[in-house]
Design a protein around this motif. Sequence first.
Motif, PDB file in Angstrom:
ATOM      1  N   ALA A 419      28.502  54.938  40.884  1.00 46.55           N
ATOM      2  CA  ALA A 419      28.959  54.623  42.234  1.00 46.55           C
ATOM      3  C   ALA A 419      29.641  53.274  42.330  1.00 46.55           C
ATOM      4  N   ASP A 420      29.190  52.291  41.546  1.00 44.97           N
ATOM      5  CA  ASP A 420      29.813  50.977  41.695  1.00 44.97           C
ATOM      6  C   ASP A 420      31.246  50.972  41.157  1.00 44.97           C
ATOM      7  N   SER A 421      31.517  51.759  40.116  1.00 49.48           N
ATOM      8  CA  SER A 421      32.895  51.850  39.631  1.00 49.48           C
ATOM      9  C   SER A 421      33.788  52.569  40.643  1.00 49.48           C
ATOM     10  N   GLN A 422      33.239  53.610  41.270  1.00 54.70           N
ATOM     11  CA  GLN A 422      34.014  54.342  42.277  1.00 54.70           C
ATOM     12  C   GLN A 422      34.268  53.468  43.502  1.00 54.70           C
ATOM     13  N   THR A 423      33.260  52.701  43.908  1.00 50.82           N
ATOM     14  CA  THR A 423      33.428  51.805  45.037  1.00 50.82           C
ATOM     15  C   THR A 423      34.448  50.716  44.719  1.00 50.82           C
ATOM     16  N   ASP A 424      34.437  50.245  43.484  1.00 53.85           N
ATOM     17  CA  ASP A 424      35.422  49.263  43.041  1.00 53.85           C
ATOM     18  C   ASP A 424      36.839  49.817  43.180  1.00 53.85           C
ATOM     19  N   ALA A 425      37.056  51.060  42.723  1.00 57.35           N
ATOM     20  CA  ALA A 425      38.382  51.675  42.818  1.00 57.35           C
ATOM     21  C   ALA A 425      38.778  51.907  44.270  1.00 57.35           C
ATOM     22  N   ILE A 426      37.827  52.336  45.098  1.00 58.51           N
ATOM     23  CA  ILE A 426      38.109  52.570  46.518  1.00 58.51           C
ATOM     24  C   ILE A 426      38.546  51.275  47.191  1.00 58.51           C
ATOM     25  N   GLY A 427      37.792  50.207  46.943  1.00 59.45           N
ATOM     26  CA  GLY A 427      38.128  48.928  47.557  1.00 59.45           C
ATOM     27  C   GLY A 427      39.516  48.458  47.164  1.00 59.45           C
ATOM     28  N   ASN A 428      39.864  48.601  45.894  1.00 60.85           N
ATOM     29  CA  ASN A 428      41.183  48.181  45.439  1.00 60.85           C
ATOM     30  C   ASN A 428      42.292  49.056  46.009  1.00 60.85           C
ATOM     31  N   LEU A 429      42.041  50.361  46.089  1.00 57.31           N
ATOM     32  CA  LEU A 429      43.065  51.275  46.587  1.00 57.31           C
ATOM     33  C   LEU A 429      43.382  51.015  48.054  1.00 57.31           C
ATOM     34  N   CYS A 430      42.383  50.634  48.832  1.00 60.61           N
ATOM     35  CA  CYS A 430      42.577  50.403  50.264  1.00 60.61           C
ATOM     36  C   CYS A 430      43.104  49.000  50.565  1.00 60.61           C
ATOM     37  N   THR A 431      43.379  48.226  49.517  1.00 60.53           N
ATOM     38  CA  THR A 431      43.840  46.856  49.692  1.00 60.53           C
ATOM     39  C   THR A 431      45.298  46.750  49.262  1.00 60.53           C
ATOM     40  N   ARG A 432      46.152  46.286  50.158  1.00 62.01           N
ATOM     41  CA  ARG A 432      47.569  46.145  49.872  1.00 62.01           C
ATOM     42  C   ARG A 432      47.826  44.871  49.078  1.00 62.01           C
TER      43      ARG A 432
END
Length: 524
Positions: A419-432
């Motif tokens: 989950a922490d790797s997925q959350t890391d990717a989500i956070g980066n994807l939602c950041t311009r």
Amino acid sequence: MRTSLRPLVFWPTFLVLLAAVVASYVDLDAFLAAATALNQTILTHFSWLFSLGSLYLLVLAVIVYFSPLGHIRIGGKDATPLLSPLRWFAITLCTTLAVGVLFWTTAEPLYHFMSPPKSSGLEAGSSEAMVFAMSTMFLHWTFTPYAIYAVPALIFALAFYNLRLRFSISSMLEPLFGSGIKRFAGLIDAVSLYALVAGMASSLGTGALTLAGGVNQYIGGETSPLRLGIIVAIIVTTFVISAASGLQKGIARFSSLNAILLLILGIFAFVAGPTIFSLALGVESFGVFLDGFFTKSLFTGAAGEDQWPQWWSIFYWAVWFSWAPMAALFLGKISRGYSVRAFLRVNLLYPALFASIWIVIFSGTALYYQAHTGVDLYATLNERGVENVLYALFGELPLSGLWIPVLLFIAYISYVTAADSQTDAIGNLCTRGLTADSDLNAGLTMKVIWGVIVGIVAWVMVSFVGLDGVKMLSNLGGLPALVIVLLATGSLWAWLKHPERLEAPSASSSTPSSSTSTGNKRLS
């Protein structure tokens, strides 16, 4: 570099997920009927494409490995690795299939052993059905699923680090379609994000139920919404803190701990279980797997009107594809500084071999106890659920009083590391504004927000609605994700013809970004 929220990625995903939760709560039967119908339509009409697409990615990975492209360094000639090889492998292993492998390698072979496909002509519980069950486990959990993850991850890594494109799933398509694809970047990223978030919620709900079942053995009582809420809160808090602390701290340390615990668990089960039987059955079944690999990979059940492939193989391919684009962002992000061949070894070959060994040990042990002892694990599976089979199996092994609590802890750590790797990717994807030269831990706020959202959705679904709906919602992302991944392979074919396009040294290879004190140091 200044970063900000990408509203066209964040809000559509959030609102669709919220609407689905509300709809399921208002009229669960109607919601499940609609979700089931959509899933069935996709699996029925596109089973051939899922089967062909998954096999194609594995073949493509082999072609790339032995091509001149295999010598290209991700990030440019002078790029330095973010991680040491051992830690890189631990993170890759524990953030992909670790949770599923932990529980399904004991439960799934029982299904195939006791309920083989009707078109196979196999008798339930026969020796032939046992070999079929083991060989099927190799198909579902080794080379093919890792190819579905590894190929798009490689494409993203090369596009992001070598071509200096944006941190977006659309970057995998830009070498093929040109910069015009940027107009659809928000839509592409939102669809992929939706599939992952729904999948995380269903996975977290399943994990909470698993942990609650183990906790109930010690403190008694039933699994209540309050107990589930406490468990979900603990898990979410842990993986959000881990993801927020960055790659080199939380994610790396949890992955290393998880890998060590999995290794210890595997060694114990191998020694304490039916060692010779598992080895013999594993070798025989792996031979059957190799001999019938293409036939089983492309089995759709159409000729015999057999639904088994849609229930199992094709369903799995849809799940893996739905998660693949988002997994590509994280796996690609951590691969800087290594060659393409090293990437394919660490992200495909080594994890697949590890999973193969795990299957030999745990699937072999489960089948042995079902077939040759009085322990009816299949009854446990049907009466108490998938998550209880592993606990029941370890209850038959020596020192069960010691190992059951350890299993609970490993299950907890396994989910957190994924989950922490997925959350890391989500956070980066939602950041311009993220680039290969920026601090890739920039999406802190988004990681916290999405961690809380996933936790709330998981708790509501598992406590008051049920997980079937959100699981099917996640799988609906499999078809668009399949299209995205298959189109992205066009970029890989272009690079196979002209690998020199990727050989330009990275702008930051000799002067890593100073925005993080540890983000660009090699770890040992």
